[in-house]
Design a protein around this motif. Structure first.
Motif, PDB file in Angstrom:
ATOM      1  N   GLU A  61       0.807  -1.217   0.000  1.00 50.98           N
ATOM      2  CA  GLU A  61       0.000   0.000   0.000  1.00 50.98           C
ATOM      3  C   GLU A  61       0.843   1.272   0.000  1.00 50.98           C
ATOM      4  O   GLU A  61       0.336   2.359  -0.280  1.00 50.98           O
ATOM      5  N   LEU A  62       2.128   1.161   0.305  1.00 53.10           N
ATOM      6  CA  LEU A  62       3.036   2.306   0.285  1.00 53.10           C
ATOM      7  C   LEU A  62       3.702   2.370  -1.089  1.00 53.10           C
ATOM      8  O   LEU A  62       4.266   1.381  -1.562  1.00 53.10           O
ATOM      9  N   HIS A  63       3.631   3.528  -1.732  1.00 55.09           N
ATOM     10  CA  HIS A  63       4.125   3.652  -3.109  1.00 55.09           C
ATOM     11  C   HIS A  63       5.565   3.146  -3.217  1.00 55.09           C
ATOM     12  O   HIS A  63       6.427   3.510  -2.405  1.00 55.09           O
ATOM     13  N   ILE A  64       5.822   2.331  -4.219  1.00 50.06           N
ATOM     14  CA  ILE A  64       7.120   1.669  -4.339  1.00 50.06           C
ATOM     15  C   ILE A  64       8.267   2.656  -4.517  1.00 50.06           C
ATOM     16  O   ILE A  64       9.383   2.430  -4.039  1.00 50.06           O
ATOM     17  N   ASP A  65       8.033   3.788  -5.182  1.00 46.15           N
ATOM     18  CA  ASP A  65       9.099   4.776  -5.362  1.00 46.15           C
ATOM     19  C   ASP A  65       9.477   5.434  -4.031  1.00 46.15           C
ATOM     20  O   ASP A  65      10.648   5.763  -3.809  1.00 46.15           O
ATOM     21  N   ILE A  66       8.487   5.633  -3.174  1.00 41.57           N
ATOM     22  CA  ILE A  66       8.769   6.158  -1.830  1.00 41.57           C
ATOM     23  C   ILE A  66       9.617   5.152  -1.058  1.00 41.57           C
ATOM     24  O   ILE A  66      10.602   5.514  -0.409  1.00 41.57           O
ATOM     25  N   GLN A  67       9.246   3.892  -1.159  1.00 38.33           N
ATOM     26  CA  GLN A  67      10.019   2.854  -0.470  1.00 38.33           C
ATOM     27  C   GLN A  67      11.467   2.829  -0.963  1.00 38.33           C
ATOM     28  O   GLN A  67      12.405   2.767  -0.165  1.00 38.33           O
ATOM     29  N   LYS A  68      11.629   2.858  -2.264  1.00 42.27           N
ATOM     30  CA  LYS A  68      12.979   2.815  -2.824  1.00 42.27           C
ATOM     31  C   LYS A  68      13.846   3.962  -2.300  1.00 42.27           C
ATOM     32  O   LYS A  68      14.994   3.756  -1.892  1.00 42.27           O
ATOM     33  N   SER A  69      13.308   5.178  -2.308  1.00 40.67           N
ATOM     34  CA  SER A  69      14.091   6.338  -1.891  1.00 40.67           C
ATOM     35  C   SER A  69      14.397   6.291  -0.398  1.00 40.67           C
ATOM     36  O   SER A  69      15.503   6.653   0.033  1.00 40.67           O
ATOM     37  N   GLU A  70      13.436   5.837   0.402  1.00 47.21           N
ATOM     38  CA  GLU A  70      13.673   5.787   1.851  1.00 47.21           C
ATOM     39  C   GLU A  70      14.636   4.671   2.222  1.00 47.21           C
ATOM     40  O   GLU A  70      15.490   4.844   3.104  1.00 47.21           O
ATOM     41  N   ILE A  71      14.536   3.532   1.557  1.00 47.17           N
ATOM     42  CA  ILE A  71      15.477   2.438   1.805  1.00 47.17           C
ATOM     43  C   ILE A  71      16.887   2.849   1.396  1.00 47.17           C
ATOM     44  O   ILE A  71      17.872   2.516   2.069  1.00 47.17           O
ATOM     45  N   PHE A  72      16.998   3.593   0.305  1.00 45.08           N
ATOM     46  CA  PHE A  72      18.296   4.044  -0.197  1.00 45.08           C
ATOM     47  C   PHE A  72      19.036   4.904   0.829  1.00 45.08           C
ATOM     48  O   PHE A  72      20.270   4.928   0.857  1.00 45.08           O
ATOM     49  N   GLU A  73      18.289   5.604   1.680  1.00 43.23           N
ATOM     50  CA  GLU A  73      18.921   6.457   2.694  1.00 43.23           C
ATOM     51  C   GLU A  73      19.660   5.658   3.759  1.00 43.23           C
ATOM     52  O   GLU A  73      20.491   6.206   4.474  1.00 43.23           O
ATOM     53  N   GLY A  74      19.360   4.369   3.865  1.00 42.49           N
ATOM     54  CA  GLY A  74      20.076   3.508   4.792  1.00 42.49           C
ATOM     55  C   GLY A  74      19.188   2.920   5.871  1.00 42.49           C
ATOM     56  O   GLY A  74      18.541   3.665   6.606  1.00 42.49           O
ATOM     57  N   ILE A  75      19.124   1.590   5.911  1.00 40.30           N
ATOM     58  CA  ILE A  75      18.363   0.896   6.948  1.00 40.30           C
ATOM     59  C   ILE A  75      19.150  -0.336   7.403  1.00 40.30           C
ATOM     60  O   ILE A  75      20.070  -0.786   6.720  1.00 40.30           O
ATOM     61  N   ASP A  76      18.773  -0.857   8.570  1.00 44.26           N
ATOM     62  CA  ASP A  76      19.393  -2.085   9.079  1.00 44.26           C
ATOM     63  C   ASP A  76      18.468  -3.285   8.965  1.00 44.26           C
ATOM     64  O   ASP A  76      18.907  -4.379   8.637  1.00 44.26           O
ATOM     65  N   ILE A  77      17.181  -3.066   9.258  1.00 43.25           N
ATOM     66  CA  ILE A  77      16.209  -4.160   9.255  1.00 43.25           C
ATOM     67  C   ILE A  77      15.020  -3.780   8.388  1.00 43.25           C
ATOM     68  O   ILE A  77      14.382  -2.746   8.608  1.00 43.25           O
ATOM     69  N   LEU A  78      14.732  -4.613   7.395  1.00 50.38           N
ATOM     70  CA  LEU A  78      13.599  -4.403   6.496  1.00 50.38           C
ATOM     71  C   LEU A  78      12.508  -5.400   6.860  1.00 50.38           C
ATOM     72  O   LEU A  78      12.719  -6.604   6.811  1.00 50.38           O
ATOM     73  N   ILE A  79      11.338  -4.887   7.233  1.00 52.98           N
ATOM     74  CA  ILE A  79      10.191  -5.738   7.542  1.00 52.98           C
ATOM     75  C   ILE A  79       9.205  -5.582   6.396  1.00 52.98           C
ATOM     76  O   ILE A  79       8.739  -4.475   6.115  1.00 52.98           O
ATOM     77  N   THR A  80       8.884  -6.678   5.718  1.00 54.41           N
ATOM     78  CA  THR A  80       8.129  -6.576   4.473  1.00 54.41           C
ATOM     79  C   THR A  80       7.346  -7.846   4.202  1.00 54.41           C
ATOM     80  O   THR A  80       7.330  -8.773   5.031  1.00 54.41           O
ATOM     81  N   THR A  81       6.679  -7.891   3.049  1.00 57.17           N
ATOM     82  CA  THR A  81       5.947  -9.082   2.615  1.00 57.17           C
ATOM     83  C   THR A  81       6.677  -9.704   1.426  1.00 57.17           C
ATOM     84  O   THR A  81       7.467  -9.023   0.755  1.00 57.17           O
ATOM     85  N   PRO A  82       6.438 -10.979   1.116  1.00 57.00           N
ATOM     86  CA  PRO A  82       7.146 -11.604  -0.005  1.00 57.00           C
ATOM     87  C   PRO A  82       6.926 -10.880  -1.330  1.00 57.00           C
ATOM     88  O   PRO A  82       7.875 -10.670  -2.100  1.00 57.00           O
ATOM     89  N   THR A  83       5.674 -10.498  -1.614  1.00 52.38           N
ATOM     90  CA  THR A  83       5.380  -9.884  -2.907  1.00 52.38           C
ATOM     91  C   THR A  83       5.973  -8.475  -3.010  1.00 52.38           C
ATOM     92  O   THR A  83       6.452  -8.080  -4.081  1.00 52.38           O
ATOM     93  N   THR A  84       5.976  -7.735  -1.909  1.00 58.98           N
ATOM     94  CA  THR A  84       6.578  -6.391  -1.935  1.00 58.98           C
ATOM     95  C   THR A  84       8.089  -6.486  -2.070  1.00 58.98           C
ATOM     96  O   THR A  84       8.710  -5.716  -2.818  1.00 58.98           O
ATOM     97  N   LEU A  85       8.684  -7.443  -1.370  1.00 58.09           N
ATOM     98  CA  LEU A  85      10.130  -7.641  -1.486  1.00 58.09           C
ATOM     99  C   LEU A  85      10.499  -8.027  -2.915  1.00 58.09           C
ATOM    100  O   LEU A  85      11.486  -7.526  -3.470  1.00 58.09           O
ATOM    101  N   HIS A  86       9.698  -8.878  -3.516  1.00 53.28           N
ATOM    102  CA  HIS A  86       9.930  -9.272  -4.911  1.00 53.28           C
ATOM    103  C   HIS A  86       9.883  -8.055  -5.832  1.00 53.28           C
ATOM    104  O   HIS A  86      10.735  -7.880  -6.718  1.00 53.28           O
ATOM    105  N   LYS A  87       8.910  -7.187  -5.613  1.00 57.95           N
ATOM    106  CA  LYS A  87       8.773  -5.990  -6.442  1.00 57.95           C
ATOM    107  C   LYS A  87       9.977  -5.065  -6.260  1.00 57.95           C
ATOM    108  O   LYS A  87      10.502  -4.500  -7.232  1.00 57.95           O
ATOM    109  N   LEU A  88      10.436  -4.929  -5.020  1.00 63.06           N
ATOM    110  CA  LEU A  88      11.621  -4.100  -4.755  1.00 63.06           C
ATOM    111  C   LEU A  88      12.841  -4.653  -5.491  1.00 63.06           C
ATOM    112  O   LEU A  88      13.639  -3.899  -6.055  1.00 63.06           O
ATOM    113  N   PHE A  89      12.984  -5.968  -5.499  1.00 67.23           N
ATOM    114  CA  PHE A  89      14.096  -6.584  -6.210  1.00 67.23           C
ATOM    115  C   PHE A  89      14.012  -6.320  -7.707  1.00 67.23           C
ATOM    116  O   PHE A  89      15.008  -5.995  -8.355  1.00 67.23           O
TER     117      PHE A  89
END
Length: 203
Positions: free
Chosen positions: A106-134
């Motif tokens: 439900e969170l726009h994928i481009d927002i996720q990409k930019s926020e993850i790019f800033e640096g994280i340690d632990i990603l909590i996600t779903t299989p389908t969202t993780l697949h899309k990010l990949f």
């Protein structure tokens, strides 16, 4: 007692929560998970699976921030589970510099990409969202140490099952820990893909 060999910060948090003794599942599973093996960890509700997941993930990352790419991925069923687990993790990390990130469709994928790019340690996600990010090069697995699946019974659904297998093919090497109430034949088939040479812990 299994808790004695955990990071001092985790022992302090457990003390603050008045958790003094590990459950039977925690006593059996924490040393096995700390050894670095792939692990199927099964037990009924309230046996301590989610707390085990949090403790062993933070132990693996030494309770401190490092680098920019996630060093731990936690896979759950849906947005509600993502946010619920985020809150539980935060109770253990709020006095550290560790960076958690909640990811869901439900969170726009481009927002996720930019926020993850800033640096994280632990990603909590779903299989389908993780697949899309990949697919969109939205997350790097170059620093990944551990991938845990909470309440993995939901992976019997075809879309989640397929996404999890596909995702695992994009990860060079990390430790996998799958938590579930019971081990089904479908979950056991993950040994053919990413749960190689798994240890089994059951209560």
């Amino acid at each position: 007692m299994a808790f004695k060999k955990l990071n001092p910060h985790l022992l302090e948090r457990l003390s603050n929560f008045s958790i003094e003794e590990p459950t039977k599942l925690q006593k059996r599973s924490i040393p096995v998970i700390k050894s670095g093996a792939n692990v199927y960890c099964t037990g009924p509700n309230e046996s301590g699976k989610t707390t085990t997941l949090i403790l062993t993930t933070l132990q693996k990352l030494q309770c401190k921030a490092e680098g920019n790419a996630p060093r731990a991925v936690v896979v759950v069923e849906n947005k509600e589970k993502v946010l619920e687990l985020y809150d539980k993790f935060f109770e253990y990390t709020k006095y550290t510099d560790m960076r958690l990130y909640a990811s869901y469709k439900e969170l726009h994928i481009d927002i996720q990409k930019s926020e993850i790019f800033e640096g994280i340690d632990i990603l909590i996600t779903t299989p389908t969202t993780l697949h899309k990010l990949f697919l969109l090069n939205g997350v790097s697995t170059s620093q990944l140490k551990i991938c845990s699946i909470d309440d993995g019974d939901f992976l019997s659904q075809k879309s989640n099952y397929t996404a999890m297998i596909t995702v695992s093919q994009s990860i060079m090497k990390c430790q996998y820990v799958l938590y579930a109430e019971k081990l089904t034949p479908k979950l056991e088939r993950f040994e053919d893909f990413f749960m190689e040479r798994s240890q089994y812990v059951k209560v």
